[in-house]
Design an enzyme around this catalytic site. Structure first.
Site, short mmCIF file in Angstrom:
data_model
loop_
_atom_site.label_atom_id
_atom_site.label_comp_id
_atom_site.label_asym_id
_atom_site.label_seq_id
_atom_site.Cartn_x
_atom_site.Cartn_y
_atom_site.Cartn_z
CG HIS A 94 28.66 -40.94 88.97
ND1 HIS A 94 27.47 -40.66 88.48
CD2 HIS A 94 30.06 -41.69 88.44
CE1 HIS A 94 27.96 -40.73 86.98
NE2 HIS A 94 29.38 -41.10 86.90
CE LYS A 134 16.07 -41.70 97.14
NZ LYS A 134 16.03 -40.63 95.86
NE ARG A 135 20.56 -51.64 94.51
CZ ARG A 135 21.41 -52.53 94.27
NH1 ARG A 135 21.53 -52.12 92.76
NH2 ARG A 135 22.31 -53.31 95.12
CE LYS A 180 21.09 -44.87 96.99
NZ LYS A 180 20.69 -43.76 95.89
CB THR A 234 18.57 -39.00 87.94
OG1 THR A 234 19.27 -40.34 88.18
CG2 THR A 234 20.26 -38.57 87.51
CE LYS A 283 15.43 -41.07 85.70
NZ LYS A 283 15.99 -42.00 86.18
C1 26M Z 1 28.80 -50.37 97.11
C2 26M Z 1 29.31 -52.01 98.12
C3 26M Z 1 28.63 -51.73 99.41
C4 26M Z 1 27.31 -50.26 99.01
C5 26M Z 1 27.67 -49.68 98.53
C6 26M Z 1 28.31 -49.48 97.01
C7 26M Z 1 28.27 -48.35 96.22
C8 26M Z 1 27.27 -47.02 96.56
C9 26M Z 1 27.06 -46.15 95.40
C10 26M Z 1 28.96 -48.11 94.77
C11 26M Z 1 28.55 -47.75 94.02
C12 26M Z 1 27.97 -46.01 94.43
O1 26M Z 1 27.72 -44.99 93.70
C13 26M Z 1 27.97 -45.69 92.74
C14 26M Z 1 26.80 -44.47 91.86
O2 26M Z 1 26.08 -45.37 91.47
N1 26M Z 1 26.72 -43.51 92.14
C15 26M Z 1 25.17 -42.69 91.84
O3 26M Z 1 25.44 -41.72 90.42
C16 26M Z 1 24.47 -41.14 90.34
C17 26M Z 1 23.94 -40.62 89.06
O4 26M Z 1 25.36 -39.81 89.27
C18 26M Z 1 23.87 -40.36 90.95
O5 26M Z 1 22.81 -39.76 90.69
C19 26M Z 1 23.59 -40.68 92.19
O6 26M Z 1 23.18 -40.03 93.65
C20 26M Z 1 25.34 -41.78 92.73
O7 26M Z 1 24.52 -42.64 94.67
#
Ligand code: 26M
Length: 755
Positions: A315, A494-495, A500, A601, A605
């Site tokens: 992801h 969004k986060r 972003k 996503t 929406k």
């Molecule tokens: C972890 C530590 C510090 C800062 C950031 C993170 C981190 C960043 C992204 C941890 C996990 C991350 O990715 C997981 C995630 O949530 N990905 C999202 O997944 C969605 C569903 O597939 C996508 O639509 C998003 O684009 C994607 O960012």
């Protein structure tokens, strides 16, 4: 079924009073009871091959409307309530939102469960029952403060299965307690969301006005929290405990199910498929191998079966998000896995002499590497994302296993993100093209022919207006802020993350503010809305929130600027909030640095609800762009190849842009202007300014000019309301591809092969 009678009878049996005398809370509880009964009687989806979607996060949101809708009784309940002068929205306010996810990844898992059940595929979600969801966000002194977020109440959607599974950690044994929720599909059949919990977890160890707690006593805190970050060593280790707890209990439960069906464990891959949602549950691979060996399979057999059972979804390409655990962590948490992981590493070494694809490197275990070697499928979540995985991030693996790589562009459930949150638009669509699109979303394309029809344009504009007014009421009640439904609603939710680029949005708003101060009179008033939580340890993300809140107040205090511009940051952005914000949006901000947003996503929406995208060619925006064409979207910025080259050459320096472009310099410097400092915290604003001017790792400045120009174009287009409505209808008509029913059908055809 007579819903009114059922509700009346429940009111009498539960409270000994007439329905008409019930409080909203009592009505909520009796509806919860009725709905749970109806779901308990719904048939389970079964088959001789079953999917387990294993994920650390399921961001399910409130469930009442969703479940009523899928049970086919939504309209009846709505009508009974209307007869009492009440709305479902009012009743649903009582329901706590289970925030068991951080953002897109967790919400995707929830949409998938809805679609899996709707397509009548046998597939359960497997996760953790966190006692406290992602923190509750409060703003204090224009800064984010994190508070505990309890969501479990005496009566809830959660059921107790009474089942326990032993989990052995290196230093203690615990019992995983299985709870469950019914997941009802649109055809009335159901699967389960299976959530493991630990009875000894103690909510009382959390301070009431912060999210601090003693991280050392694992028995008291194992399923206490959903982790928002990896800020410190104890926290990280606790996360490994959580992950092993999830996969060990999960794998035992799966094997128990296989045995209950009298299926041969030697052929488990004929009957079971496990979809691994990012690397959080990756330890399921060695754990399943270990358990299969305990059940008499040889190592070779167990590895071969596991590789055919498991499939992995990636992801993100963000390096900091790819999980790597020091082997001493695993040694301590789950020592029984280490010999297996070493065997897997040895097999990987035999398959490829490239050191970069090894599982263990310098005593660090690379979870994604283990996933790719030992699962049958690796997929990205949007076309561009999968291409980047193949071409760059995971290129070495792609060369080794080209047949394993595939794309599954994300999707969203239209039940929640159209029918439930926007009944007005749903009704309008049905009046034009019938209700076939509710089963086959591609039928939305039939709306295209109405895009140029002035009558239809008027109708969709009127619906948008109504949703904007509803949002205005919602925000007034929720945080006391008043917004003007006559203005353009320009929304980024969004986060909070640098990639972003909420900070780029902020700089562009500063530009508009300064232009207005210098005498520019905008054609339309604009309300720029943000919603975002920052990980508590992510300092720069919190600095960005602070800057937004300061600017918001600064503009509000300015008599002239506030006539044309308002900035609102919604507190505690969550699924419930999203369901109000998205239908009310005119402009959908999707402005990540190209290559960095795997899919997104909310972009889907928003378009489904008739907002027009202002964004970069990143993630699923690329596919949206392709589907709606240049005339129905606002695209700006450098492309992903350019960005990737900058990273490879390390030749992007914000100083270069600042030196050439005095306008950009001025905007960035405004962050530390007297005006801002007067309302804000100098340290925080200074830190943000320093970062953007010296590092700008996610290149906010590279696209700032083109973003500001493109945003102006979008505002100008909005002024021609007929043209705008045409874009709205074209976006809705093209959204059918993004139904998670389509995504799930593809997972099933190409990976799961159920039924
Ligand atoms: C972890 C530590 C510090 C800062 C950031 C993170 C981190 C960043 C992204 C941890 C996990 C991350 O990715 C997981 C995630 O949530 N990905 C999202 O997944 C969605 C569903 O597939 C996508 O639509 C998003 O684009 C994607 O960012």
């Amino acid at each position: 079924m007579n819903m009114e009678k059922m509700m009346q009878d429940k009111a009498v049996s539960m409270y000994g009073s007439d329905l008409s005398n019930c409080s909203n809370e009592q009505i909520y509880l009796l509806l919860l009871d009725i709905t749970k009964d109806l779901m308990a009687n719904a048939p389970l989806i079964e088959g001789d091959r079953k999917l387990y979607y294993i994920s650390a996060e399921f961001l399910i949101g409130k469930l009442l409307s969703n479940n009523l809708l899928n049970l086919g009784v939504y309209d009846q309940v709505r009508d009974v309530l209307a007869g009492m002068g009440k709305t479902l929205a009012e009743i649903e306010e009582i329901e706590p939102e289970p925030s068991l996810g951080n953002g897109g990844l967790g919400r995707l898992a929830a949409c998938f469960l809805d679609s899996i059940a709707t397509l009548e595929l046998p597939g359960d979600g497997v996760g953790l029952n966190y006692h406290l969801g992602l923190f509750h966000q409060k703003f204090e002194n224009r800064k984010q403060k994190e508070l505990p977020d309890p969501w479990m109440t005496a009566q809830s959607w959660l059921n107790d299965t009474g089942k326990y599974y032993p989990v052995h950690f290196g230093n203690m044994d615990v019992e995983a307690h299985l709870k469950s929720m019914d997941v009802i599909g649109y055809t009335g059949k159901k699967n389960q969301l299976l959530l493991f919990d630990l009875d000894t977890v103690t909510e009382a160890i959390v301070e009431s006005d912060s999210i601090n707690f003693d991280k050392n006593d694992v028995k008291e805190n194992l399923t206490l929290f959903l982790y928002p970050d990896d800020s410190d060593e104890v926290g990280r280790k606790l996360r490994v405990y959580q992950q092993y707890f999830l996969v060990s209990a999960g794998a035992q439960m799966i094997l128990e199910d296989v045995k209950a069906h009298s299926w041969d464990l030697k052929n488990i891959s004929d009957h079971v498929v496990i979809q691994i949602n990012d690397t959080h549950p990756s330890m399921v691979i060695p754990e399943l191998i270990r358990l299969l060996m305990e059940n008499g399979l040889s190592l070779e057999e167990a590895v071969a079966q596991t590789e055919k059972v498991c499939a992995y979804t990636n992801h993100t390409i963000l390096a900091e998000a790819l999980e790597k655990w020091p082997s001493h962590f695993i040694e301590q948490v789950a020592p029984q896995l280490m010999p297996i992981i070493r065997e897997l590493d040895a097999i990987a070494a035999k398959r490829d002499d490239n050191p970069k694809t090894r599982i263990i490197q310098n005593d660090i275990i690379h979870m994604a590497n283990m996933d790719i070697h030992f699962s049958k499928s690796t997929n990205g979540v949007a076309k561009i994302h999968t291409d980047i995985l193949k071409d760059t991030e995971l290129h070495d693996f792609y060369r080794l296993y080209p047949e394993k790589f595939n794309n599954k562009t994300n999707g969203i459930t239209f039940r929640r993100w159209l029918q439930a949150c926007n009944p007005q638009l749903t009704k309008w669509i049905i009046s034009k093209i019938g209700d076939g699109f509710l089963k086959d979303s591609i039928e939305l394309e039939a709306l295209k022919k109405y895009a140029a029809d002035p009558e239809c344009q008027k109708e969709v504009l009127a619906i948008k207006r109504e949703k904007k007014e509803e949002l205005a009421v919602f925000l007034k009640n929720r945080q006391g802020v008043e917004i003007d439904p006559n203005s353009i609603f320009d929304i980024q939710v969004k986060r909070l993350h640098e990639y972003k680029r909420q900070q780029m949005n902020l700089l562009s708003v500063i530009n508009l503010y300064q232009e207005i101060k210098n005498g520019y009179v905008p054609e339309e008033k604009v309300t720029v809305i943000f919603g975002a939580k920052a990980a508590p340890a992510y300092i720069l993300a919190k600095d960005i929130i602070h800057a937004i809140l300061v600017l918001s107040d600064l503009i509000a205090k300015d008599e002239v600027a506030s006539k044309y511009l308002q900035v609102v940051m919604v507190e505690n952005y969550d699924v419930t909030c999203a369901e109000k914000l998205i239908p009310a949006a005119d402009i959908s901000e999707q402005i990540s640095l190209a290559s960095k947003e795997a899919s997104g996503t909310s972009n889907m929406k928003f378009m489904l609800n008739g907002a027009v995208t202002l964004g970069t060619d990143d993630g699923a925006n690329v596919e949206i762009h392709h589907l709606v064409g240049d005339d129905n979207i606002f695209i700006f910025g450098v492309d992903s190849d350019t960005v990737i080259k900058h990273y490879e050459k390390a030749d992007y320096h914000p100083q270069d842009i600042l030196a050439q472009d005095s306008k950009v310099r001025e905007l960035v410097d405004f962050l530390v202007s007297e005006e801002m400092i007067a309302l804000g915290d100098q340290t925080s604003l200074g830190r943000l300014h320093h970062d953007i001017t010296t590092k700008d790792w996610f290149m906010a400045l590279i696209d700032l000019e083109s973003y500001m120009n493109c945003r102006k174009e979008a505002y100008a287009a909005y002024a021609d309301q007929n043209r705008w409505a045409q874009m709205m209808i074209n976006n809705i008509a093209a959204a059918g591809f993004f139904s998670s029913d389509r995504t799930i059908a593809q997972y099933n055809e190409e990976i799961w092969k159920l039924k």
